[in-house]
Scaffold this active site. Structure first.
Site, mmCIF file in Angstrom:
data_model
loop_
_atom_site.group_PDB
_atom_site.id
_atom_site.type_symbol
_atom_site.label_atom_id
_atom_site.label_comp_id
_atom_site.label_asym_id
_atom_site.label_seq_id
_atom_site.Cartn_x
_atom_site.Cartn_y
_atom_site.Cartn_z
ATOM 1 C CG HIS A 18 -9.247 5.776 6.960
ATOM 2 N ND1 HIS A 18 -10.223 4.820 6.771
ATOM 3 C CD2 HIS A 18 -8.071 5.108 6.991
ATOM 4 C CE1 HIS A 18 -9.653 3.622 6.676
ATOM 5 N NE2 HIS A 18 -8.349 3.769 6.823
ATOM 6 C CD GLU A 36 -2.859 -1.166 2.402
ATOM 7 O OE1 GLU A 36 -3.575 -0.184 2.604
ATOM 8 O OE2 GLU A 36 -2.874 -2.161 3.131
ATOM 9 N NE ARG A 85 -3.649 4.374 10.098
ATOM 10 C CZ ARG A 85 -4.283 3.458 9.377
ATOM 11 N NH1 ARG A 85 -3.981 2.172 9.491
ATOM 12 N NH2 ARG A 85 -5.234 3.801 8.540
ATOM 13 N NE ARG A 95 -4.052 5.338 3.830
ATOM 14 C CZ ARG A 95 -4.475 4.361 4.585
ATOM 15 N NH1 ARG A 95 -4.961 4.619 5.786
ATOM 16 N NH2 ARG A 95 -4.394 3.131 4.158
ATOM 17 C CG HIS A 124 -8.570 5.645 2.807
ATOM 18 N ND1 HIS A 124 -8.589 5.524 1.435
ATOM 19 C CD2 HIS A 124 -7.936 4.552 3.271
ATOM 20 C CE1 HIS A 124 -7.999 4.385 1.098
ATOM 21 N NE2 HIS A 124 -7.580 3.783 2.194
#
Ligand code: FAD
Ligand code: SIN
Length: 518
Positions: free
Chosen positions: A347, A111, A382, A286, A239
């Site tokens: 998110h 990811e 994160r 992200r 997100h």
């Protein structure tokens, strides 16, 4: 009621703690809905752990630190990354099934922000699989009592013995919690030797969120009221890719693993825009992707961009993302042929209740775990799929720590029962709902992906009005779940704004146009 360990919340963090501690004492889990109503159950992409070469602990540590934008606690990062494989073994022992390749090796996802494939997964339903296995193990354990439909209202401290307490009170300790039994409407006093707050995140302080309705920041607010320290609350992670499907709550996630699989972000025109923003393009961290989409949408006035996976083998798309494939089909999108309309949504809360390496808060006998906590692992942002593993590693750390202290701790006597009688009228429910919408709207408009000094100031002023009105209502109303959740969301939103105003730079998930960065 008395118990050795009172666990509040039945997601990965709470259940893992319970399974670890139950060999040494009695555990009571309270959870406000059914056991599996939690963020854990929605996790898609998977769970991080260094598994095979060429991946190494050093690479995972490096990726986490880079993503955290200089705000991570190095010791927390080392702890989680190095202990991850052990906790994955525990999960497998408890019955979790991770996908494997035909030659029997774990199939690993990748990811945003990851330099290697290192994410174990179960199709695109990893959280549900982990939650299933944990629940089954908990149900088999005779030393664990689970109380569903039990809503923790407040933590018990010396305040409830009539003492004046502040964040600086020496020896401040937690003795359990007042808990509303939603079925009987009674407020029960549960006394415990140790209390573990594992109530998850706070996505519902925003209008658009990937989080289920239970994520209302209850634990963060309860710990704040109990005078525990919170930090990094300004780092709310958005997100980049939730399905654009107006009116749907929660917003359905399109996992980042799909971009790891090769999906490309495009504007309506078909332009692949991420190369303007980051060398990792669609797989950039992200915060970068969310801001890039925000920027493009602001320029075009559109409400969504597209995620395109149509160039990949259709069978492979269907077998990797069966849940997403089926979901999109219900709104007429065949992801093997059509681009998916996506838009960012709140998110994950990177901050929370500050804890040490044992998950211990600044209040004695009180632990905070999982998304409620701020361990320092995530820093300003994160790294994808680092949160489930954080929840498990810290649950294990906390269980070891609490179990070692168990023989030295006694149940605190003398805590009075909840004594307030009040009323609830239908009209109050309407006010609660309206205040919730107002709070969500101001958080989305003023404290979203991009903020400014002025927007934060406005948000605080408007929140203060909602706060006052809600406290007035709370003081004359018999506590009910909706009102308590609203109160908790307001307290959590307050911390996000306050800590956001204190940070005089743009970093990680906190982007303030008055402190621009490259
Ligand atoms: P939760 O799993 O949210 O559990 C909290 C529990 O507390 C719930 O049972 C809730 O009902 C209960 N509770 C709350 N308040 C109260 C109260 N007042 N009284 C009693 N009970 C209460 N992370 C990853 O690492 N990998 C992923 O692939 C991933 N995908 C995600 C996808 C989605 C759509 C979402 C929303 C999150 C995802 N995350 C992922 C993040 C991750 O799922 C969460 O951070 C993690 O599951 C949190 O676990 P937890 O145990 O701390 O909290
Ligand atoms: C996702 O699958 O994109 C979510 C992963 C995460 O939030 O860690």
């Amino acid at each position: 009621m008395k118990t050795d360990f009172l666990v509040i919340g039945s997601g990965a963090a709470g259940l893992c703690f319970a399974l670890k501690a139950a060999a040494h004492g009695h555990v009571t889990i309270v959870t406000k809905g059914e056991m599996n109503e939690c963020n854990t159950n929605y996790a898609q992409g998977g769970i991080c752990s260094v598994t095979y070469a060429p991946d190494t602990f050093e690479k995972h540590i490096h990726d986490t630190l880079v993503c955290g934008a200089g705000k991570c606690e190095k010791q927390a990062v080392e702890l989680v990354v190095r202990r991850a494989p052990e906790l994955i073994r525990d999960l497998i022992e408890w019955g979790t099934r991770f996908d494997k390749t035909p030659d029997g090796r774990f199939e690993l996802n990748r990811e945003g922000g990851h330099s290697e494939h290192r994410i174990l997964h179960h199709e695109d339903l990893t959280g549900a699989e982990i939650e299933r296995a944990l629940i089954e193990s908990v149900k088999k354990n005779p030393n664990i009592t689970v109380l569903e439909h039990h809503f923790a209202i407040d933590l018990l401290t010396q305040h409830h013995l009539g003492e004046f307490v502040t964040r600086h009170t020496r020896g401040l300790a937690c003795f359990g919690a007042y808990v509303l039994n939603i079925d009987t409407n009674e407020i029960e006093t549960i006394l415990s030797k140790f209390t573990i707050v594992a109530t998850g995140g706070c996505g519902n302080i925003y209008s658009r969120t990937s989080n289920p309705v239970v994520a209302t920041g209850d634990g963060i607010a309860m710990c704040h009221r109990a005078k525990a320290i919170t930090e990094n609350m300004e780092f709310i992670q958005f997100h980049p890719t939730t399905l654009y499907n107006p009116g749907e709550k929660p917003s359905f996630l399109i996992t980042e693993a799909m971009r790891g699989f090769g999906a490309i972000l495009r504007l309506k025109t078909g332009e692949e825009f991420m190369d303007k923003y980051h060398p990792m393009r669609s797989l950039a961290p992200r915060d970068v992707v969310a801001r890039a989409i925000h920027h493009e949408l602001a320029k075009t006035g559109d409400e969504f961009v597209y995620l395109d996976v149509t160039h990949k083998d259709p069978d492979s798309v269907r077998s990797h993302f069966p849940n997403i494939y089926e979901k999109c089909k219900t709104i007429g999108i065949d992801i093997t042929k059509d681009w998916i309309p996506v838009t960012p949504a709140a998110h994950y809360c990177c901050g929370g209740v500050k804890v040490d390496l044992n998950g211990m808060t600044s209040v004695k006998r009180l632990y905070a775990l999982g998304e409620t906590s701020c361990t320092g692992l995530h820093g300003g942002n994160r790294l994808a799929s680092n949160s489930l593993i954080e929840a498990l590693v810290y649950a294990d750390q906390a269980a070891r720590h609490a179990v070692a202290m168990l023989p030295k701790v006694e149940i605190q006597e003398g805590i009075p029962d909840w004594d307030f009688e009040g009323t609830t009228h239908a009209e109050e429910m309407l006010m609660i709902l309206q205040s919730q919408r107002e709070m969500q709207s101001l958080m989305s408009n003023y404290v979203g992906i991009v903020r400014s000094n002025l927007s934060l100031k406005r948000a605080m002023r408007r929140l203060a009005i909602i706060f006052e009105e809600t406290e007035e209502l709370y003081n004359k109303t018999k506590p009910n779940r909706e009102l308590c959740e609203l109160r908790n969301m307001i307290a959590t939103a307050y911390l996000v704004i306050k800590q956001g105003r204190e940070l005089k730079e743009s970093v990680g998930c906190h982007y303030n146009v008055d402190y621009p960065k490259e």
